[in-house]
Design a protein around this motif. Structure first.
Motif, PDB file in Angstrom:
ATOM      1  N   THR A 247      19.042   5.157  43.747  1.00 13.04           N
ATOM      2  CA  THR A 247      18.099   4.477  42.818  1.00 13.04           C
ATOM      3  C   THR A 247      16.687   5.134  42.450  1.00 13.04           C
ATOM      4  O   THR A 247      15.858   4.747  41.781  1.00 13.04           O
ATOM      5  CB  THR A 247      17.420   3.084  43.596  1.00 13.04           C
ATOM      6  OG1 THR A 247      17.016   3.770  44.863  1.00 13.04           O
ATOM      7  CG2 THR A 247      18.746   2.012  43.921  1.00 13.04           C
ATOM      8  N   ALA A 248      16.754   6.344  43.041  1.00 10.31           N
ATOM      9  CA  ALA A 248      15.207   7.115  42.626  1.00 10.31           C
ATOM     10  C   ALA A 248      15.499   7.862  41.125  1.00 10.31           C
ATOM     11  O   ALA A 248      16.442   7.864  40.701  1.00 10.31           O
ATOM     12  CB  ALA A 248      15.635   8.384  43.690  1.00 10.31           C
ATOM     13  N   THR A 249      14.243   7.572  40.983  1.00 13.00           N
ATOM     14  CA  THR A 249      13.880   8.207  39.564  1.00 13.00           C
ATOM     15  C   THR A 249      13.299   9.592  39.543  1.00 13.00           C
ATOM     16  O   THR A 249      12.968  10.185  40.962  1.00 13.00           O
ATOM     17  CB  THR A 249      13.054   7.250  38.685  1.00 13.00           C
ATOM     18  OG1 THR A 249      11.531   7.511  39.310  1.00 13.00           O
ATOM     19  CG2 THR A 249      13.276   5.981  38.361  1.00 13.00           C
ATOM     20  N   PHE A 250      13.342  10.173  38.442  1.00 17.78           N
ATOM     21  CA  PHE A 250      12.787  11.689  38.670  1.00 17.78           C
ATOM     22  C   PHE A 250      11.383  11.621  39.254  1.00 17.78           C
ATOM     23  O   PHE A 250      10.869  12.439  39.851  1.00 17.78           O
ATOM     24  CB  PHE A 250      12.547  12.172  37.186  1.00 17.78           C
ATOM     25  CG  PHE A 250      12.224  13.615  37.107  1.00 17.78           C
ATOM     26  CD1 PHE A 250      13.187  14.831  37.408  1.00 17.78           C
ATOM     27  CD2 PHE A 250      11.135  14.051  37.029  1.00 17.78           C
ATOM     28  CE1 PHE A 250      12.833  15.949  37.244  1.00 17.78           C
ATOM     29  CE2 PHE A 250      10.618  15.530  37.078  1.00 17.78           C
ATOM     30  CZ  PHE A 250      11.593  16.388  37.082  1.00 17.78           C
ATOM     31  N   ASP A 251      10.396  10.785  38.614  1.00 15.36           N
ATOM     32  CA  ASP A 251       9.289  10.526  39.420  1.00 15.36           C
ATOM     33  C   ASP A 251       9.161  10.163  40.904  1.00 15.36           C
ATOM     34  O   ASP A 251       8.297  10.723  41.693  1.00 15.36           O
ATOM     35  CB  ASP A 251       8.225   9.298  38.371  1.00 15.36           C
ATOM     36  CG  ASP A 251       7.784   9.783  37.375  1.00 15.36           C
ATOM     37  OD1 ASP A 251       7.985  11.035  36.848  1.00 15.36           O
ATOM     38  OD2 ASP A 251       7.684   8.836  36.638  1.00 15.36           O
ATOM     39  N   ASP A 252      10.220   9.697  41.349  1.00 17.35           N
ATOM     40  CA  ASP A 252      10.174   9.310  42.754  1.00 17.35           C
ATOM     41  C   ASP A 252      10.337  10.703  43.886  1.00 17.35           C
ATOM     42  O   ASP A 252      10.156  10.610  44.788  1.00 17.35           O
ATOM     43  CB  ASP A 252      11.156   8.348  43.202  1.00 17.35           C
ATOM     44  CG  ASP A 252      11.170   6.762  42.344  1.00 17.35           C
ATOM     45  OD1 ASP A 252       9.792   6.630  42.491  1.00 17.35           O
ATOM     46  OD2 ASP A 252      12.046   6.154  42.215  1.00 17.35           O
ATOM     47  N   LYS A 254      10.096  13.923  42.499  1.00 19.85           N
ATOM     48  CA  LYS A 254       9.380  15.205  41.906  1.00 19.85           C
ATOM     49  C   LYS A 254       8.721  15.956  42.806  1.00 19.85           C
ATOM     50  O   LYS A 254       8.417  17.284  42.363  1.00 19.85           O
ATOM     51  CB  LYS A 254       8.693  14.969  40.317  1.00 19.85           C
ATOM     52  CG  LYS A 254       7.541  14.086  40.625  1.00 19.85           C
ATOM     53  CD  LYS A 254       6.869  13.859  39.286  1.00 19.85           C
ATOM     54  CE  LYS A 254       5.447  13.001  39.427  1.00 19.85           C
ATOM     55  NZ  LYS A 254       4.804  13.100  38.003  1.00 19.85           N
ATOM     56  N   ASN A 265      16.927  17.023  38.270  1.00 19.59           N
ATOM     57  CA  ASN A 265      17.340  16.417  36.904  1.00 19.59           C
ATOM     58  C   ASN A 265      18.927  16.425  36.886  1.00 19.59           C
ATOM     59  O   ASN A 265      19.601  15.496  36.607  1.00 19.59           O
ATOM     60  CB  ASN A 265      16.892  17.344  35.718  1.00 19.59           C
ATOM     61  CG  ASN A 265      17.294  16.849  34.457  1.00 19.59           C
ATOM     62  OD1 ASN A 265      17.139  15.580  34.082  1.00 19.59           O
ATOM     63  ND2 ASN A 265      18.137  17.680  33.599  1.00 19.59           N
ATOM     64  N   ILE A 268      20.279  13.193  38.919  1.00 21.90           N
ATOM     65  CA  ILE A 268      20.179  12.038  38.365  1.00 21.90           C
ATOM     66  C   ILE A 268      20.831  11.963  37.089  1.00 21.90           C
ATOM     67  O   ILE A 268      21.858  10.934  36.788  1.00 21.90           O
ATOM     68  CB  ILE A 268      18.643  11.849  37.613  1.00 21.90           C
ATOM     69  CG1 ILE A 268      17.625  11.798  38.823  1.00 21.90           C
ATOM     70  CG2 ILE A 268      18.336  10.708  36.605  1.00 21.90           C
ATOM     71  CD1 ILE A 268      15.929  11.631  38.499  1.00 21.90           C
ATOM     72  N   GLN A 269      21.227  13.199  36.307  1.00 23.19           N
ATOM     73  CA  GLN A 269      22.322  13.108  35.363  1.00 23.19           C
ATOM     74  C   GLN A 269      23.649  12.918  35.794  1.00 23.19           C
ATOM     75  O   GLN A 269      24.429  12.213  35.132  1.00 23.19           O
ATOM     76  CB  GLN A 269      22.096  14.503  34.606  1.00 23.19           C
ATOM     77  CG  GLN A 269      20.760  14.560  33.860  1.00 23.19           C
ATOM     78  CD  GLN A 269      20.631  13.438  32.886  1.00 23.19           C
ATOM     79  OE1 GLN A 269      21.478  13.053  32.063  1.00 23.19           O
ATOM     80  NE2 GLN A 269      19.220  13.136  32.689  1.00 23.19           N
ATOM     81  N   LYS A 272      24.145   9.237  36.459  1.00 21.72           N
ATOM     82  CA  LYS A 272      24.461   8.498  35.502  1.00 21.72           C
ATOM     83  C   LYS A 272      25.917   8.648  34.668  1.00 21.72           C
ATOM     84  O   LYS A 272      26.421   7.802  34.006  1.00 21.72           O
ATOM     85  CB  LYS A 272      23.483   9.051  34.144  1.00 21.72           C
ATOM     86  CG  LYS A 272      21.726   8.606  34.583  1.00 21.72           C
ATOM     87  CD  LYS A 272      20.895   9.141  33.398  1.00 21.72           C
ATOM     88  CE  LYS A 272      19.512   8.582  33.703  1.00 21.72           C
ATOM     89  NZ  LYS A 272      18.750   9.249  32.637  1.00 21.72           N
TER      90      LYS A 272
END
Length: 303
Positions: A247-252, A254, A265, A268-269, A272
């Motif tokens: 669930t983590a985004t890049f901002d979470d 970084k 990155n 996350i990729q 996806k």
């Protein structure tokens, strides 16, 4: 026999004339270079242009190095002076006294920077931790180091009202890295205000310490300093901040210290493209995450 010798060394008129001509030619060959040097004018050389080029080169080097040439010269000049040894306390010793002991300005700056960051000399051997003090210089200074008893029996010294001094006894303390605030960390011998602040900031970025060896990852703590702190710190088992890579985004993530932007990155990729992670084994499929990185981040992950 005399007759034979006379015949052997006798010359005809023609031979004598030839020998005379040969001697004259030999004399001319010897005298010509000497005569030429008498009549030839002495050649002079103009070095003014060469000296000017040297001066311009030195000026450009001094300007390029920011006058470091003069600073280095001052240090060499200071070291060339005969040191004057006397009994001294290295804690907050004035720069003039360090110079009397034979230290250069560069060495004194290193000591003052160490003290500005909260460093103290509790025993003689602490002076050897200053990287600018080599073994030879320490051997010369060691007999004259005189650290007062309060540095052995007491820890910090603060000023109370009216100038009275208050000593806090240097009782061995053991501090939990996960629960201690900046002030508590400063009670550990060898940790000053700057280092305590760095430890707290790194702990916040990390989400908590899992083992005390992680303290070596804090900037300013090398193997020597860690060995002096190891016995005064613990890491109590407790909850650390977990990262959910599903669930983590890049901002979470970084600001996480163990991962580079490229690795974040890629995590996350991959999610996806292949869907949620089922466990840490899925992360092994990402080429830029090696075993060392996975070992470090494993205690902080949930899926």
């Amino acid at each position: 026999m005399f007759k034979y010798l006379t015949e052997f060394f006798s010359f005809t008129r023609k031979e004598l004339n030839g020998l005379l001509v040969f001697c004259m030619l030999l004399l001319i060959v010897l005298l010509v270079p000497l005569a030429a040097s008498w009549f030839r004018s002495q050649e002079t050389y103009d070095f003014s242009r060469f000296k000017k080029e040297i001066a311009e080169f030195r000026a450009s080097e001094i300007k390029r190095s920011g006058h470091n040439y003069h600073k280095d010269y001052e240090d060499v000049e200071a070291l060339a002076k005969a040191p004057v040894y006397f009994r001294f306390n290295p804690n907050q010793l004035p720069e003039a006294d360090w110079q009397k002991l034979g230290l250069s300005k560069k060495q004194i700056r290193v000591i003052k920077n160490y003290e500005a960051k909260g460093g103290k000399f509790w025993k003689k051997e602490d002076l050897k931790r200053i990287y600018s003090i080599d073994a030879l210089m320490y051997s010369k200074l060691e007999p004259y180091i005189n650290i007062p008893e309060e540095y052995h029996a007491y820890g910090r010294v603060t000023e109370e009202g009216g100038g009275a001094r208050k000593y806090f006894k240097n009782i061995a303390v053991v501090v939990d890295l996960n629960s201690a605030d900046s002030a508590t960390l400063q009670t550990v011998r060898g940790i000053g205000p700057v280092l305590a602040s760095r430890i707290v900031r790194y702990r916040d970025r990390l989400g908590g310490f899992c083992r005390k060896e992680q303290l070596r990852e804090v900037y300013g703590i090398d193997s020597v300093r860690y060995s002096s702190l190891e016995g005064q710190i613990i890491v109590n088992p407790g909850p650390v901040r977990k990262l959910n890579f599903n669930t983590a985004t890049f901002d979470d993530i970084k600001g996480y210290p163990y991962l580079s932007y490229k690795q974040m990155n890629a995590i996350i990729q991959y999610r996806k493209q292949h869907g949620p992670y089922s466990g840490i084994n899925d992360l092994k499929k990402i080429a830029i995450l090696n075993e060392e990185i996975l070992r470090k981040i494993a205690p902080y992950l949930i899926f």
